[in-house]
Write an enzyme that holds these catalytic residues in place. Structure first.
Site, PDB file in Angstrom:
ATOM      1  N   PRO A  99       0.358  -3.568  -0.930  1.00  0.00           N
ATOM      2  CA  PRO A  99       1.360  -3.692   0.103  1.00  0.00           C
ATOM      3  C   PRO A  99       2.558  -2.772  -0.271  1.00  0.00           C
ATOM      4  O   PRO A  99       2.928  -2.689  -1.035  1.00  0.00           O
ATOM      5  CB  PRO A  99       1.844  -5.221  -0.093  1.00  0.00           C
ATOM      6  CG  PRO A  99       0.569  -5.926  -0.847  1.00  0.00           C
ATOM      7  CD  PRO A  99      -0.138  -4.828  -1.525  1.00  0.00           C
ATOM      8  N   CYS A 100       2.917  -2.452   0.838  1.00  0.00           N
ATOM      9  CA  CYS A 100       3.824  -1.143   0.927  1.00  0.00           C
ATOM     10  C   CYS A 100       5.420  -1.693   1.072  1.00  0.00           C
ATOM     11  O   CYS A 100       6.343  -1.052   1.013  1.00  0.00           O
ATOM     12  CB  CYS A 100       3.511  -0.026   1.880  1.00  0.00           C
ATOM     13  SG  CYS A 100       3.601  -0.695   3.637  1.00  0.00           S
ATOM     14  N   GLN A 101       5.545  -2.815   1.637  1.00  0.00           N
ATOM     15  CA  GLN A 101       6.942  -3.415   1.845  1.00  0.00           C
ATOM     16  C   GLN A 101       7.871  -3.208   0.717  1.00  0.00           C
ATOM     17  O   GLN A 101       9.001  -2.798   0.832  1.00  0.00           O
ATOM     18  CB  GLN A 101       6.746  -4.954   2.279  1.00  0.00           C
ATOM     19  CG  GLN A 101       6.500  -5.180   3.539  1.00  0.00           C
ATOM     20  CD  GLN A 101       4.701  -5.206   3.316  1.00  0.00           C
ATOM     21  OE1 GLN A 101       4.279  -5.032   2.479  1.00  0.00           O
ATOM     22  NE2 GLN A 101       4.007  -5.724   4.534  1.00  0.00           N
TER      23      GLN A 101
END
Length: 366
Positions: A99-101
């Site tokens: 997940p890049c958040q």
């Protein structure tokens, strides 16, 4: 001590002449709706399984990629769990997009536990020792916490005899009609591996080419033949705003009466990348999980009085028009499907990555 290399992996099984599918087995960690996996499918690879904690991904991933979704938190997945997913006797390819958040410029917290997921992915690679690894994330990962998280990942790969290549790839250079840049890493224990070469350097695909032929719909309506070609309803004020908006323009083009109060104060005057229309003959801006909302970015249709439909967002993410995100007859929920589409690895970028992996494996057989 580094585990001995798999002799079968060093000598990929021979394929029938003109066989379309490489003799490889792919497991996709953090698979989401299957954007990366589908790029591999389009290149002829067999997807053994996808792993994701989000049950909402199941139908889209399984239906379109003909592979099972294993619903598990990656922090609870073991090397043995992954080992048993691979097809025996085939080259093992492990791909993943943590997940890049946590690494996004929109996230100002440095204590988000999700940033540890890349480290967990690295641990699994070191334990499983797949023949080929692909990792994809936001470019800011190179700078996040002074780049130490990403460098630790690279160092772990190299310590386990992987040849590593990585760079920031610009989506339009690979046929994506969207100005999205992503950090892509490829690694192999079989020998040097190269990143995909640009395919559209001189002529980028445009919004018109991707969505220009879809049936016209109004805001709040859906196409009878495609439930995903559905646009969210505009408020009366936002309907006036989009009518006043120019393709490629900003809310500064409006009558002052239409400008949101937050944009009239000093701190809001610089935020011009919202309430805008896309331009037909350019790539779209980066598709986010909120692309279906006119006020969430430059997501206004170039000419119709509405924001992008869910199908249009999927097309701009490189998904084929036939890609299904909900079961037939199921309710289409904007937030849930928008999240699946916006969080996906663009399929065309996945296709480019898969092409580089395939070229690498075929070179070993030459």
């Amino acid at each position: 001590m580094t585990r001995a290399r798999n002799s079968q992996a060093l000598r990929p099984a021979s394929r029938r002449k003109n066989s379309r599918a490489p003799e490889a087995s792919v497991v996709d960690v953090f698979c989401g709706a299957g954007g990366l996996s589908h790029g591999f499918v389009q290149r002829g690879f067999q997807i053994a399984a996808g792993i994701d904690v989000d049950e909402a991904c199941r139908y889209a991933f399984e239906h379109n990629n003909k592979a099972p979704l294993v619903r598990r938190d990656i922090t609870e997945v073991t090397a043995a769990d992954i080992e048993k997913l691979f097809v025996p006797g085939r080259v093992r390819v492990l791909v993943g997009c943590a997940p890049c958040q946590p690494f996004s410029t929109y996230n100002q917290k440095n204590d988000d536990p999700k940033w540890q997921l890349l480290g967990r992915f690295g641990d699994l690679v070191a334990e499983v020792l797949p023949d080929v690894v692909s990792m994809e994330n936001v470019p800011r990962l190179l700078d996040f916490k002074e780049g130490k998280i990403f460098q630790a990942f690279v160092d772990k790969l190299k310590a386990n005899d992987y040849e590593v290549a990585y760079d920031v790839l610009y989506g339009p250079d690979y046929g994506l009609a969207q100005t999205r840049s992503r950090l892509v890493l490829l690694a192999s224990r079989l020998g040097p591996i190269a990143l995909p070469k640009k395919t559209h350097k001189k002529q980028h695909r445009t919004v018109r080419q991707e969505i220009g032929k879809l049936p016209e719909i109004s805001h709040g309506e859906a196409d009878a033949a495609d439930p995903l070609h559905r646009a969210s309803r505009l408020s009366p004020k936002n309907e006036k705003r989009i009518v006043a908006s120019k393709p490629g323009g900003t809310w500064r083009d409006w009558d002052p009466k239409l400008v949101a109060q937050c944009h009239t104060v000093e701190t809001g005057k610089t935020y011009s990348s919202v309430y805008g229309r896309m331009e037909w003959d350019h790539p779209s801006p980066t598709i986010t999980t909120q692309f279906f909302g006119f006020g969430n970015g430059r997501f206004g249709h170039p000419e119709q009085t509405r924001a992008l439909s869910l199908r249009e967002g999927a097309l701009l993410q490189g998904f084929p028009r036939s890609y299904q995100f909900v079961r037939p007859g199921a309710r289409v929920q904007f937030k849930a499907i928008g999240r699946l589409i916006g969080n996906a690895v663009p399929v065309k970028l996945g296709y480019a990555i898969a092409g580089a992996v395939r070229q690498h494996l075929e070179a070993l057989e030459a």
